[in-house]
Scaffold this active site. Structure first.
Site, PDB file in Angstrom:
ATOM      1  N   HIS A 205    -102.404   0.569  27.283  1.00 53.13           N
ATOM      2  CA  HIS A 205    -103.820   0.390  27.622  1.00 53.13           C
ATOM      3  C   HIS A 205    -104.611   1.682  27.507  1.00 53.13           C
ATOM      4  CE1 HIS A 205    -102.330   2.127  31.371  1.00 53.13           C
ATOM      5  NE2 HIS A 205    -103.549   2.587  31.519  1.00 53.13           N
TER       6      HIS A 205
HETATM    7  C1  UD1 Z   1    -108.218   2.618  33.963  1.00 49.97           C
HETATM    8  C2  UD1 Z   1    -108.008   4.107  34.223  1.00 49.97           C
HETATM    9  C3  UD1 Z   1    -106.589   4.514  33.868  1.00 49.97           C
HETATM   10  C4  UD1 Z   1    -105.567   3.580  34.524  1.00 49.97           C
HETATM   11  C5  UD1 Z   1    -105.900   2.156  34.148  1.00 49.97           C
HETATM   12  C6  UD1 Z   1    -104.944   1.151  34.716  1.00 49.97           C
HETATM   13  C7  UD1 Z   1    -110.000   5.525  33.942  1.00 49.97           C
HETATM   14  C8  UD1 Z   1    -110.687   6.483  33.053  1.00 49.97           C
HETATM   15  N1  UD1 Z   1    -108.921   4.931  33.422  1.00 49.97           N
HETATM   16  O1  UD1 Z   1    -108.148   2.384  32.565  1.00 49.97           O
HETATM   17  O2  UD1 Z   1    -106.349   5.830  34.324  1.00 49.97           O
HETATM   18  O3  UD1 Z   1    -104.272   3.913  34.069  1.00 49.97           O
HETATM   19  O4  UD1 Z   1    -107.224   1.864  34.607  1.00 49.97           O
HETATM   20  O5  UD1 Z   1    -105.245  -0.152  34.319  1.00 49.97           O
HETATM   21  O6  UD1 Z   1    -110.434   5.318  35.047  1.00 49.97           O
HETATM   22  N2  UD1 Z   1    -111.495  -4.803  31.888  1.00 49.97           N
HETATM   23  C9  UD1 Z   1    -111.563  -6.150  32.143  1.00 49.97           C
HETATM   24  N3  UD1 Z   1    -111.253  -6.600  33.391  1.00 49.97           N
HETATM   25  C10 UD1 Z   1    -110.875  -5.764  34.387  1.00 49.97           C
HETATM   26  C11 UD1 Z   1    -110.822  -4.390  34.110  1.00 49.97           C
HETATM   27  C12 UD1 Z   1    -111.116  -3.907  32.870  1.00 49.97           C
HETATM   28  O7  UD1 Z   1    -111.872  -6.955  31.278  1.00 49.97           O
HETATM   29  O8  UD1 Z   1    -110.601  -6.233  35.502  1.00 49.97           O
HETATM   30  C13 UD1 Z   1    -111.780  -4.305  30.522  1.00 49.97           C
HETATM   31  C14 UD1 Z   1    -113.224  -4.030  30.232  1.00 49.97           C
HETATM   32  O9  UD1 Z   1    -113.424  -4.380  28.916  1.00 49.97           O
HETATM   33  C15 UD1 Z   1    -113.330  -2.520  30.363  1.00 49.97           C
HETATM   34  C16 UD1 Z   1    -111.977  -2.077  29.875  1.00 49.97           C
HETATM   35  O10 UD1 Z   1    -111.078  -3.102  30.309  1.00 49.97           O
HETATM   36  O11 UD1 Z   1    -114.366  -2.033  29.622  1.00 49.97           O
HETATM   37  C17 UD1 Z   1    -111.526  -0.777  30.372  1.00 49.97           C
HETATM   38  O12 UD1 Z   1    -111.498  -0.709  31.768  1.00 49.97           O
HETATM   39  P1  UD1 Z   1    -111.651   0.731  32.492  1.00 49.97           P
HETATM   40  O13 UD1 Z   1    -111.731   0.538  33.919  1.00 49.97           O
HETATM   41  O14 UD1 Z   1    -112.713   1.524  31.840  1.00 49.97           O
HETATM   42  O15 UD1 Z   1    -110.330   1.502  32.097  1.00 49.97           O
HETATM   43  P2  UD1 Z   1    -108.842   1.084  31.931  1.00 49.97           P
HETATM   44  O16 UD1 Z   1    -108.549   1.087  30.491  1.00 49.97           O
HETATM   45  O17 UD1 Z   1    -108.451  -0.111  32.709  1.00 49.97           O
END
Ligand code: UD1
Length: 365
Positions: A205
């Site tokens: 991820h």
């Molecule tokens: C985040 C953390 C990372 C951690 C990871 C665990 C940061 C910079 N990164 O990354 O350190 O290892 O979480 O999962 O904080 N999304 C959904 N549903 C959700 C959550 C996310 O659809 O419940 C999708 C969205 O498209 C979003 C993308 O995932 O834009 C990324 O989510 P984000 O919170 O930015 O970062 P992670 O990649 O999850």
């Protein structure tokens, strides 16, 4: 004493579980959980409160997805109001996400003490958002709880005063021990027609992997080309979105040797790793979980914060774009005797949360 525990993502919830439980046993402590809403899908967030029988967070800031600046800024704006209202003595933050940094900065500027757990972890790669988050959080924290000796040394090298640092181990090991029975009872293998030791678990991820179309393509091709091996792939929402954006999801869905799953709850995820032949991952936490479960790991990155797993021969760093990766996977899969040394545990004794709560109680008195 009032602690405001700020969390927002899947791994932060999991590593906070033992702290929430430990605080609930202590009558001198009130711990308020503030969820930023960085992760919001049920199976990325609330599922863990449910399976661990925890009460709902006191507050959810519902910040949702967005760019780093948006996410960090929005958490800060919302959290400032909440902290004014609930007035904690200390703000406790886990890990290295945007939620971690935003909460630490907000509290520090409000002259509220900040305690960071999983402090001092370093990949020495400033292109990772997590490395920026953890470094800045450490430098505005008053109390730093480290997982390993190496993490402690990293902080001392950055001139953080030794009297602020406490070596307590990893609360993720506490969670694993606390949940052994429920993990064993998980039906994830049966429900997905999987046979112990006959499959490989894969998760990815990280922004540096899944936001790079070339690496994403290498990953998909690698899985398809290793058609003799069975892969089980619980897909993170970020990864699913990027696979869709790059027209790769259908290709993966068609591959008979790849089983795609939605994100799993904790018990199912650990049971899946525990029974797999190898783990392929870019997650920080899962590298250690594989180590505790004595499963060889290939980390799909150039570096790792958890260098001990490499030193013990239990973990190898190999990016998906590396031409050698397929041979390594085949080699590890066919190895009957695992040569890694799983006997030591530099990641604590399963009592990290107890130590954290005890130290906080004495600090604030
Ligand atoms: C985040 C953390 C990372 C951690 C990871 C665990 C940061 C910079 N990164 O990354 O350190 O290892 O979480 O999962 O904080 N999304 C959904 N549903 C959700 C959550 C996310 O659809 O419940 C999708 C969205 O498209 C979003 C993308 O995932 O834009 C990324 O989510 P984000 O919170 O930015 O970062 P992670 O990649 O999850």
């Amino acid at each position: 004493m009032k602690i405001g525990l700020v969390l927002g993502t899947r791994p932060q919830i999991i590593k906070s579980v033992p702290i929430i439980i430990e605080a609930s046993k202590n009558e001198n402590i009130q711990l308020d959980v503030i969820h930023t809403g960085q992760h919001y899908d049920y199976n990325m967030s609330h599922i863990f409160f449910d399976e661990m029988d925890l009460p709902d967070p006191l507050i959810n800031l519902n910040v949702g997805s967005g760019t780093h600046g948006f996410q960090t800024g929005k958490i800060m704006i919302e959290l400032e109001n909440v902290l004014h209202r609930i007035k904690p003595d200390i703000v406790l933050v886990p890990g290295d996400t945007n939620s971690t940094l935003a909460a630490a900065l907000t509290a520090a500027k409000m002259h509220i003490q900040v305690a960071h757990f999983e402090a001092g972890a370093r990949s020495f790669d400033m292109s990772m958002p997590e490395e920026i988050n953890r470094r800045l959080t450490d430098h505005c924290s008053d109390i730093l709880f480290t997982v390993t000796e190496n993490c402690m040394k990293n902080l001392l090298k950055e001139d953080i005063q030794s009297n602020k640092i406490y070596q307590v181990g990893d609360t993720m090991y506490d969670v694993l021990l606390m949940n052994r029975i429920k993990i064993n009872k998980s039906k994830v293998l049966k429900n997905n027609d999987l046979i112990e030791n006959e499959y490989i678990t894969i998760t990815t991820h990280r922004q540096e992997n899944v936001d790079d179309p070339y690496k994403l393509k290498c990953l998909v091709n690698m899985l398809i080309e290793l058609s003799d091996l069975k892969f089980v792939f619980p897909i993170h929402p970020r990864t699913r979105n990027r696979l869709k954006d790059n027209n790769l999801i259908k290709k993966l869905e068609k591959a008979e040797n790849v089983k795609l799953l939605s994100p799993l709850n904790y018990h199912d995820m650990i049971k899946l790793i525990k029974n797999s032949k190898i783990l392929l991952t870019d997650s920080g936490g899962m590298q250690k979980e594989a180590y505790w479960l004595k499963i060889p790991c290939i980390t799909l990155r150039e570096n790792t914060e958890w260098i001990e797993t490499i030193e013990f021969g239990a973990n190898i760093l190999l990016e998906v774009s590396n031409t050698e990766i397929k041979n390594h996977i085949k080699m590890l899969f066919n190895e009957d005797i695992i040569s890694a040394n799983f006997t030591q545990n530099p990641y604590g004794d399963g009592k990290s949360a107890e130590k954290i709560i005890h130290i906080l109680e004495n600090k604030i008195k």
